[in-house]
Design a protein around this motif. Structure first.
Motif, mmCIF file in Angstrom:
data_model
loop_
_atom_site.group_PDB
_atom_site.id
_atom_site.type_symbol
_atom_site.label_atom_id
_atom_site.label_comp_id
_atom_site.label_asym_id
_atom_site.label_seq_id
_atom_site.Cartn_x
_atom_site.Cartn_y
_atom_site.Cartn_z
ATOM 1 N N ASP A 196 -7.919 -0.476 0.914
ATOM 2 C CA ASP A 196 -8.202 -1.898 0.706
ATOM 3 C C ASP A 196 -6.998 -2.738 1.148
ATOM 4 O O ASP A 196 -7.136 -3.688 1.922
ATOM 5 N N ARG A 199 -6.187 -3.210 4.941
ATOM 6 C CA ARG A 199 -7.188 -3.920 5.756
ATOM 7 C C ARG A 199 -7.102 -5.406 5.437
ATOM 8 O O ARG A 199 -7.716 -5.877 4.486
ATOM 9 N N MET A 208 -10.152 -9.989 5.172
ATOM 10 C CA MET A 208 -11.343 -9.858 4.333
ATOM 11 C C MET A 208 -12.505 -10.698 4.857
ATOM 12 O O MET A 208 -13.663 -10.359 4.626
ATOM 13 N N ASN A 264 -7.504 -8.697 -1.840
ATOM 14 C CA ASN A 264 -8.642 -8.603 -2.728
ATOM 15 C C ASN A 264 -8.170 -8.775 -4.175
ATOM 16 O O ASN A 264 -7.375 -7.985 -4.677
ATOM 17 N N ASP A 277 -15.060 -8.711 6.913
ATOM 18 C CA ASP A 277 -15.636 -7.493 6.330
ATOM 19 C C ASP A 277 -17.085 -7.284 6.749
ATOM 20 O O ASP A 277 -17.503 -6.167 7.052
ATOM 21 N N ARG A 315 -13.234 -1.501 -0.548
ATOM 22 C CA ARG A 315 -12.674 -2.561 -1.369
ATOM 23 C C ARG A 315 -12.783 -2.147 -2.835
ATOM 24 O O ARG A 315 -13.815 -1.624 -3.265
ATOM 25 N N ASN A 365 -13.508 -2.916 -6.583
ATOM 26 C CA ASN A 365 -14.429 -3.912 -7.133
ATOM 27 C C ASN A 365 -14.222 -4.047 -8.639
ATOM 28 O O ASN A 365 -13.535 -3.235 -9.269
ATOM 29 N N ASP A 384 -4.391 -12.643 2.805
ATOM 30 C CA ASP A 384 -5.570 -12.265 2.027
ATOM 31 C C ASP A 384 -5.333 -10.947 1.307
ATOM 32 O O ASP A 384 -4.901 -9.971 1.917
ATOM 33 N N ALA A 397 -8.314 -5.829 -6.461
ATOM 34 C CA ALA A 397 -7.254 -4.828 -6.284
ATOM 35 C C ALA A 397 -6.069 -5.146 -7.185
ATOM 36 O O ALA A 397 -5.481 -4.251 -7.803
ATOM 37 N N TYR A 427 0.827 -1.216 0.000
ATOM 38 C CA TYR A 427 0.000 0.000 0.000
ATOM 39 C C TYR A 427 0.854 1.256 0.000
ATOM 40 O O TYR A 427 0.433 2.295 -0.511
ATOM 41 N N PRO A 455 -15.146 -1.883 5.222
ATOM 42 C CA PRO A 455 -13.899 -1.415 4.622
ATOM 43 C C PRO A 455 -14.078 -1.100 3.138
ATOM 44 O O PRO A 455 -14.956 -1.657 2.478
ATOM 45 N N ASP A 512 -8.503 4.641 -2.271
ATOM 46 C CA ASP A 512 -9.357 3.495 -1.949
ATOM 47 C C ASP A 512 -8.547 2.198 -1.989
ATOM 48 O O ASP A 512 -8.711 1.328 -1.129
#
Length: 190
Positions: A73, A76, A79, A153, A82, A91, A93, A151, A156, A35, A89, A69
């Motif tokens: 994501d 955090r 998941m 996303n 959530d 996420r 998409n 984990d 992402a 991040y 949070p 964003d």
């Protein structure tokens, strides 16, 4: 809404930082690297925007917000929880990924097909967008590396992949729709 009354907290002086779920991790952790690199990308994008106008600047502004964003994501980790979180949070998409794809397709309609690799450069905007492209690729590699042990996303990761493609095509657009692209000449200086 975020309220920051005080910028320094001294809580990171021992080399740790807090994730979005409150967990403390070393500042060199793979998650922080992932991040943090999206934050670096966002800063490069801010410099690129100094050379952008009109629809391009509007799109870059939207992407800057998306990158915040994305950072939220990635910071955090859990998941699975959530649905139980006090605040849902942020996420990334698949609709955001599809938006990038649609924008790439629109930009590509005015570009001639590539018959050579291109060198990063041309206009100031194109050069900065190429820097953004390479930093997006690094952020993607770090997110993929993180996903091997924690984990992450999947949307992402897909977003970062499409974003680097978006920057590539946008750089070509910034080079007079590819007319001013700097072409690679293999072995030119042998």
């Amino acid at each position: 809404m975020v309220v920051l009354n005080k910028i320094y907290t001294r809580t990171g002086d021992a080399g740790e930082t807090a994730l979005g779920d409150g967990a403390r991790v070393p500042k060199y952790s793979p998650r922080v690297a992932a991040y943090g690199t999206t934050d670096e990308l966002n800063s490069h994008l801010g410099v690129a925007r100094l050379h952008a106008q009109g629809e391009t600047d509007t799109a870059l502004s939207r992407i800057q917000n998306d990158l915040f964003d994305l950072g939220a994501d990635l910071c955090r980790p859990d998941m699975a929880s959530d649905d139980k979180a006090e605040y849902p949070p942020l996420r990334i998409n698949d609709e955001m990924v599809k938006r990038l794809e649609a924008e790439i397709d629109v930009m590509n309609t005015s570009l001639d097909p590539l018959r050579s690799f291109i060198l990063p450069g041309g206009t100031a905007l194109a050069a900065h967008l190429h820097v953004c492209r390479t930093v997006a690729r690094r952020a993607e590699r770090l997110a993929i590396e993180l996903s091997a042990t924690e984990d992450v996303n999947g949307a992402a990761i897909r977003y970062l992949n499409r974003l680097s493609d978006w920057f590539f095509v946008a750089a070509r657009m910034a080079n007079d729709s590819g007319k001013d692209d700097v072409l690679w000449v293999p072995g030119a200086n042998r």
